[in-house]
Write a protein that holds these residues in place. Structure first.
Motif, PDB file in Angstrom:
ATOM      1  N   TYR A 243       0.833  -1.377   0.092  1.00 15.08           N
ATOM      2  CA  TYR A 243      -0.078   0.067  -0.085  1.00 15.08           C
ATOM      3  C   TYR A 243       0.886   1.265  -0.001  1.00 15.08           C
ATOM      4  O   TYR A 243       0.457   2.258  -0.565  1.00 15.08           O
ATOM      5  CB  TYR A 243      -0.915  -0.022   1.206  1.00 15.08           C
ATOM      6  CG  TYR A 243      -1.876  -1.141   1.155  1.00 15.08           C
ATOM      7  CD1 TYR A 243      -2.918  -0.993   0.279  1.00 15.08           C
ATOM      8  CD2 TYR A 243      -1.815  -2.346   1.976  1.00 15.08           C
ATOM      9  CE1 TYR A 243      -3.847  -2.070   0.106  1.00 15.08           C
ATOM     10  CE2 TYR A 243      -2.548  -3.382   1.777  1.00 15.08           C
ATOM     11  CZ  TYR A 243      -3.870  -3.266   0.931  1.00 15.08           C
ATOM     12  OH  TYR A 243      -4.605  -4.263   0.845  1.00 15.08           O
ATOM     13  N   VAL A 340      -7.639   1.767   2.189  1.00 12.90           N
ATOM     14  CA  VAL A 340      -7.178   0.475   2.096  1.00 12.90           C
ATOM     15  C   VAL A 340      -8.134  -0.545   1.963  1.00 12.90           C
ATOM     16  O   VAL A 340      -8.878  -0.685   2.985  1.00 12.90           O
ATOM     17  CB  VAL A 340      -6.146   0.316   3.417  1.00 12.90           C
ATOM     18  CG1 VAL A 340      -5.646  -1.161   3.478  1.00 12.90           C
ATOM     19  CG2 VAL A 340      -4.933   0.998   3.419  1.00 12.90           C
ATOM     20  N   THR A 429      -5.574   4.714   5.748  1.00 10.80           N
ATOM     21  CA  THR A 429      -4.158   5.113   6.235  1.00 10.80           C
ATOM     22  C   THR A 429      -3.545   6.164   5.671  1.00 10.80           C
ATOM     23  O   THR A 429      -3.918   6.428   4.708  1.00 10.80           O
ATOM     24  CB  THR A 429      -3.144   3.983   5.861  1.00 10.80           C
ATOM     25  OG1 THR A 429      -3.956   2.397   6.249  1.00 10.80           O
ATOM     26  CG2 THR A 429      -1.951   3.823   6.468  1.00 10.80           C
TER      27      THR A 429
END
Ligand SMILES: O=C(O)C(=O)C[C@]1(C(=O)O)C=C[C@@H](O)C=C1
Length: 547
Positions: A243, A340, A429
């Protein structure tokens, strides 16, 4: 200069391999086909299979006439071009001319015709050949093919007196650790060539590394390129498909995202090692020390930014990364919020019922807590989500899956068993972008400032500290406290000259104001009056977008 024969690479050796020189009658018999082959109607034939057949006949004639060259220099150069062009067939095993091309490769390796290519200065042709070799490694070839390519590459390197970096770049590129386009087998090929020619290649490798180095950062915020026009290099922890890589690309859309195994080293030696990470062991032993010292000189400029996940809407703060913010003297120059969406990935054919355990980054596991508990899977923490997927694929695990992105699933060839397995669909995030230089804070758009400070013991000191913002209508968006593990810190003026002090707690605060704002400066001046330590980690634009 007419080269005329293969004497430069050992007549005796060749005669041994060939048995003997062609007899005069054979020489005579060869004249006709030899001349016919160089006619345009053959060597420039539009059909690729015909071209391969012509190349195959030419190399056969070269084999028979060795150690003499059958043609003059220019015709030999053209013949090599035709031979190398045929190697395109090595990239697809199912082509009609594949077997013929392998036999061309074999002859080229065995009679070491490539020495003649070097003598004739066919650099362009050699580079094209190396590129085909690396590209061909995407196909499953026999060991023989691998070894012929290795022989040819090593021979070319060893035979060349003054090698250009351009010629070596296909070899260096395929061992570069962050080069995700290269398959492990191609890496192995590059690694073997490097190992075999380590003494010769060492100075060139260092030169290549130096050229990769870049000048000091400009303070331009969210710029995609640096002053010399090259792409911004952004280091992230993990392997491709993490990510953090997506966050890097969101912040700097054109950047070169550089995977690093550990964040601590993102700005340090890990990025230098990306070139030699796959350097085979014996070679590491002989050159690592000198490479190390020279690389140290360039290491600081190998990447421009680092991406650091700092908090998640479900899992909360990433404490270790808060600690790292202080340990490294880097500046926050931006933030990125990234949605995410986790998948449960497994090898082809593996079903959910087959799984006993699941590997991922601890944050990702925490974000899927409820779902994983429902499935009764044992959690195993690893360094990054994509690394987990890679591990599951590489070891063909049948009892373990990975929690990672769908992109990681695609990269490592895993099946998506379940999608959106995070406990809440709003799973965001926040990542910080770090640089060696701070950016100049602006007032043209919403800015945020991150600080860290510590306070003396006493009733109400934290209240007092936070009041400096409340009094000035400055909104706090985050507060985090971290224990100070008896580590020495500089004093409050942060100019590196203060005495060493020890504190119990550190408070990390984010507030909605730019350091260009007088109000914010007054608040920090006020805070300094009773803070025992204060550092501004960065003043940067707020990420107001969401994807
Ligand atoms: O492992 C990854 O893919 C990462 O980028 C790290 C990380 C993290 O540290 O929080 C980033 C985003 C997700 O929250 C899960 C993992």
């Amino acid at each position: 200069m007419e080269i005329g024969n293969y004497g430069l690479y050992g007549k005796e050796e060749l005669e041994q391999q060939m048995g003997q020189n062609p007899t005069p009658s054979m020489q005579k018999a060869l004249t006709l086909p030899k001349n016919a082959l160089v006619a345009d109607k053959f060597c420039k034939h539009f059909n690729l299979d015909v071209q391969v057949s012509v190349a195959s006949c030419m190399i056969e004639i070269m084999r028979i006439t060795a150690p003499d060259a059958p043609y003059g220099d220019q015709q030999m150069k053209d013949a090599f071009q035709l031979i190398v062009s045929s190697f395109e067939n090595l990239t697809v095993k199912s082509t009609r001319s594949y077997a013929k091309t392998v036999s061309i490769l074999e002859t080229l390796a065995k009679i070491r015709l490539c020495a003649l290519m070097v003598d004739l200065e066919c650099d362009g042709v050699i580079i094209e050949m190396f590129k085909y070799f690396v590209k061909a490694m995407k196909t499953n070839h026999s060991k023989k093919v691998f070894s012929h390519m290795e022989t040819i590459m090593v021979f070319v390197v060893e035979e060349s007196d003054d090698i250009s970096l351009k010629l070596l770049s296909p070899i260096f590129e395929c061992v570069r650790k962050d080069n995700v386009e290269v398959l492990p087998i191609a890496r192995k090929l590059g690694g073997k060539v490097l190992a075999a020619c380590s003494a010769k290649l060492k100075p060139y490798l260092l030169q290549a590394l130096k050229l990769k180095s870049i000048g000091p950062l400009s303070s331009a915020q969210f710029s995609n390129s640096i002053s010399d026009g090259s792409r911004l290099r952004v280091a992230y922890q993990g392997v491709s498909g993490a990510y953090s890589e997506s966050a890097a690309e969101k912040a700097y859309p054109n950047c070169e995202a550089v995977p690093c195994e550990q964040f601590d080293t993102a700005f340090e030696l890990e990025c230098v090692r990306m070139y030699i990470g796959h350097w085979p062991r014996p070679c590491m032993n002989c050159c690592s020390i000198s490479i190390w010292s020279i690389l140290q000189a360039v290491e600081r400029w190998l990447v421009d930014r680092a991406v650091l996940p700092i908090e998640n809407s479900l899992g909360g703060s990433i404490h270790r990364n808060y600690d790292l913010l202080l340990r490294h003297r880097l500046h926050i120059v931006g933030e990125v919020k990234f949605t995410v969406r986790h998948c449960l990935l497994a090898n082809q054919g593996v079903k959910l019922e087959d799984l006993k355990r699941v590997l991922s980054h601890p944050q990702a596991l925490a974000q899927c807590e409820n779902t994983l508990t429902k499935w009764g899977l044992v959690r195993e923490a690893v360094d990054d989500t994509a690394g987990a997927a890679k591990h599951v694929a590489l070891h063909k695990l049948q009892d373990a899956g990975a929690v990672a992105s769908s992109a990681a699933g695609m990269i490592y060839g895993l099946n998506i068993l379940a999608q959106d397995i995070q406990d809440d669909c709003d799973n965001v995030t926040r990542f910080l972008m770090l640089a060696r230089e701070p950016i100049i804070p602006g007032t043209d758009r919403p800015f945020k400032t991150s600080i860290v400070f510590s306070l003396e013991e006493g009733p109400g000191v934290l209240f007092k500290a936070l009041a400096v913002f409340a009094l000035r209508q400055i909104n706090l968006t985050k507060i985090e406290s971290r224990p100070l593990r008896n580590q020495p810190l500089r004093s409050a003026d942060d100019n590196n000259s203060g005495s060493t002090k020890y504190f119990d707690y550190l408070f990390y605060v984010d507030f909605e104001a730019s350091m260009a704002n007088q109000n914010a400066q007054n608040a920090l001046r006020h805070l300094k009056e009773f803070a025992t330590f204060l550092r501004v980690l960065g003043s940067y634009p707020v990420d107001t977008t969401m994807i």
